[in-house]
Design a protein around this motif. Sequence first.
Motif, PDB file in Angstrom:
ATOM      1  N   LEU A   1     -12.060   2.206  -4.543  1.00  0.00           N
ATOM      2  CA  LEU A   1     -11.587   3.183  -3.570  1.00  0.00           C
ATOM      3  C   LEU A   1     -12.067   4.577  -3.958  1.00  0.00           C
ATOM      4  O   LEU A   1     -12.270   4.881  -5.133  1.00  0.00           O
ATOM      5  CB  LEU A   1     -10.058   3.142  -3.481  1.00  0.00           C
ATOM      6  N   SER A   2     -12.225   5.426  -2.981  1.00  0.00           N
ATOM      7  CA  SER A   2     -12.782   6.767  -3.208  1.00  0.00           C
ATOM      8  C   SER A   2     -11.921   7.634  -4.112  1.00  0.00           C
ATOM      9  O   SER A   2     -12.443   8.518  -4.784  1.00  0.00           O
ATOM     10  CB  SER A   2     -13.011   7.478  -1.873  1.00  0.00           C
TER      11      SER A   2
ATOM     12  N   CYS B   1      -4.000   2.787   6.557  1.00  0.00           N
ATOM     13  CA  CYS B   1      -5.242   2.952   7.307  1.00  0.00           C
ATOM     14  C   CYS B   1      -5.310   2.053   8.537  1.00  0.00           C
ATOM     15  O   CYS B   1      -5.051   0.854   8.464  1.00  0.00           O
ATOM     16  CB  CYS B   1      -6.461   2.693   6.422  1.00  0.00           C
ATOM     17  N   THR B   2      -5.677   2.646   9.660  1.00  0.00           N
ATOM     18  CA  THR B   2      -5.848   1.904  10.908  1.00  0.00           C
ATOM     19  C   THR B   2      -7.289   1.996  11.397  1.00  0.00           C
ATOM     20  O   THR B   2      -7.573   1.656  12.540  1.00  0.00           O
ATOM     21  CB  THR B   2      -4.906   2.460  11.998  1.00  0.00           C
TER      22      THR B   2
ATOM     23  N   ARG C   1       6.009   7.634   3.414  1.00  0.00           N
ATOM     24  CA  ARG C   1       6.238   7.362   1.989  1.00  0.00           C
ATOM     25  C   ARG C   1       5.634   6.021   1.571  1.00  0.00           C
ATOM     26  O   ARG C   1       6.317   5.194   0.957  1.00  0.00           O
ATOM     27  CB  ARG C   1       7.730   7.386   1.703  1.00  0.00           C
ATOM     28  N   PRO C   2       4.362   5.797   1.868  1.00  0.00           N
ATOM     29  CA  PRO C   2       3.769   4.495   1.541  1.00  0.00           C
ATOM     30  C   PRO C   2       3.651   4.246   0.041  1.00  0.00           C
ATOM     31  O   PRO C   2       3.714   3.101  -0.408  1.00  0.00           O
ATOM     32  CB  PRO C   2       2.395   4.545   2.206  1.00  0.00           C
ATOM     33  N   TYR C   3       3.502   5.293  -0.739  1.00  0.00           N
ATOM     34  CA  TYR C   3       3.357   5.138  -2.188  1.00  0.00           C
ATOM     35  C   TYR C   3       4.619   4.522  -2.804  1.00  0.00           C
ATOM     36  O   TYR C   3       4.544   3.608  -3.613  1.00  0.00           O
ATOM     37  CB  TYR C   3       3.034   6.489  -2.821  1.00  0.00           C
ATOM     38  N   GLU C   4       5.779   5.001  -2.388  1.00  0.00           N
ATOM     39  CA  GLU C   4       7.040   4.457  -2.906  1.00  0.00           C
ATOM     40  C   GLU C   4       7.210   3.003  -2.479  1.00  0.00           C
ATOM     41  O   GLU C   4       7.685   2.168  -3.239  1.00  0.00           O
ATOM     42  CB  GLU C   4       8.231   5.302  -2.434  1.00  0.00           C
TER      43      GLU C   4
ATOM     44  N   VAL D   1      -6.775  10.783   2.367  1.00  0.00           N
ATOM     45  CA  VAL D   1      -7.383  10.415   1.091  1.00  0.00           C
ATOM     46  C   VAL D   1      -7.366   8.900   0.969  1.00  0.00           C
ATOM     47  O   VAL D   1      -6.356   8.248   1.267  1.00  0.00           O
ATOM     48  CB  VAL D   1      -6.614  11.072  -0.086  1.00  0.00           C
ATOM     49  N   GLU D   2      -8.489   8.338   0.527  1.00  0.00           N
ATOM     50  CA  GLU D   2      -8.609   6.889   0.360  1.00  0.00           C
ATOM     51  C   GLU D   2      -8.023   6.496  -0.992  1.00  0.00           C
ATOM     52  O   GLU D   2      -8.720   6.291  -1.967  1.00  0.00           O
ATOM     53  CB  GLU D   2     -10.085   6.481   0.453  1.00  0.00           C
ATOM     54  N   ASP D   3      -6.695   6.417  -1.031  1.00  0.00           N
ATOM     55  CA  ASP D   3      -6.021   5.987  -2.253  1.00  0.00           C
ATOM     56  C   ASP D   3      -5.413   4.608  -2.028  1.00  0.00           C
ATOM     57  O   ASP D   3      -5.578   4.010  -0.962  1.00  0.00           O
ATOM     58  CB  ASP D   3      -4.979   7.008  -2.711  1.00  0.00           C
ATOM     59  N   GLU D   4      -4.725   4.103  -3.027  1.00  0.00           N
ATOM     60  CA  GLU D   4      -4.202   2.750  -2.980  1.00  0.00           C
ATOM     61  C   GLU D   4      -3.206   2.547  -1.834  1.00  0.00           C
ATOM     62  O   GLU D   4      -3.315   1.563  -1.093  1.00  0.00           O
ATOM     63  CB  GLU D   4      -3.537   2.396  -4.317  1.00  0.00           C
ATOM     64  N   ALA D   5      -2.263   3.444  -1.700  1.00  0.00           N
ATOM     65  CA  ALA D   5      -1.242   3.301  -0.662  1.00  0.00           C
ATOM     66  C   ALA D   5      -1.863   3.394   0.729  1.00  0.00           C
ATOM     67  O   ALA D   5      -1.502   2.636   1.630  1.00  0.00           O
ATOM     68  CB  ALA D   5      -0.158   4.353  -0.849  1.00  0.00           C
ATOM     69  N   HIS D   6      -2.797   4.306   0.908  1.00  0.00           N
ATOM     70  CA  HIS D   6      -3.447   4.450   2.211  1.00  0.00           C
ATOM     71  C   HIS D   6      -4.222   3.177   2.562  1.00  0.00           C
ATOM     72  O   HIS D   6      -4.091   2.646   3.664  1.00  0.00           O
ATOM     73  CB  HIS D   6      -4.393   5.658   2.216  1.00  0.00           C
TER      74      HIS D   6
END
Length: 189
Positions: A73-74, A112-113, A144-147, A102-107
């Motif tokens: 991931l970026s 992401c759609t 809050r996708p990270y949590e 940002v292209e992170d783990e949660a996204h």
Amino acid sequence: MKRVEQILDTQLQSEIDTFTRTHLLRDRVQRIDEGEGESRVGLVTRRRRHYLDVPIPSYRKAITRLLLSDHNLSIEHLRYPGRYRAAAPRDLRLCRFCRAAVEDEAHALLVCTGHDKLAILRRDFLRDIRGPVGGFERKRSADRPYEFLKRLLSLRAITGRLARFVADVFDVYDGCARYIPAALYLPAP
């Protein structure tokens, strides 16, 4: 020997808490047996974790790569300079599909759609965990996708299914070229 183990645990936990790439390993609590039927929940640094018991090697590797930020991931790959580009500040490490975040783990896993296959994989995954993780819709929040991801990672009942989902999502991202903003390219010598 007990004092050496305590020092080791303290040092390891300090490194987990301060290294950028170990953010998904922070604050992991686990039930600790204290003997004679007694147990408590506490921070445990050195323990064999449930994700290491995933029987399919490619899934086990995928979830381990996720937890150790050793993925494509970026958020990770643009952290460092490339041959003809500068390192990207976090806000420029945009998603290769939607370019909206940002292209992170949660996204990548939960938000992401920008790619149809991601939406299908996510829908199927959330459907499959509905039984083992009752009431997760209340815990899942778009802002809050990270949590929510950290919560999913802590649940033993869905580890195998989560590992498969992570492997499938990583495959989608691996199959498409990364978005690199033009501002990052270095001028020709």
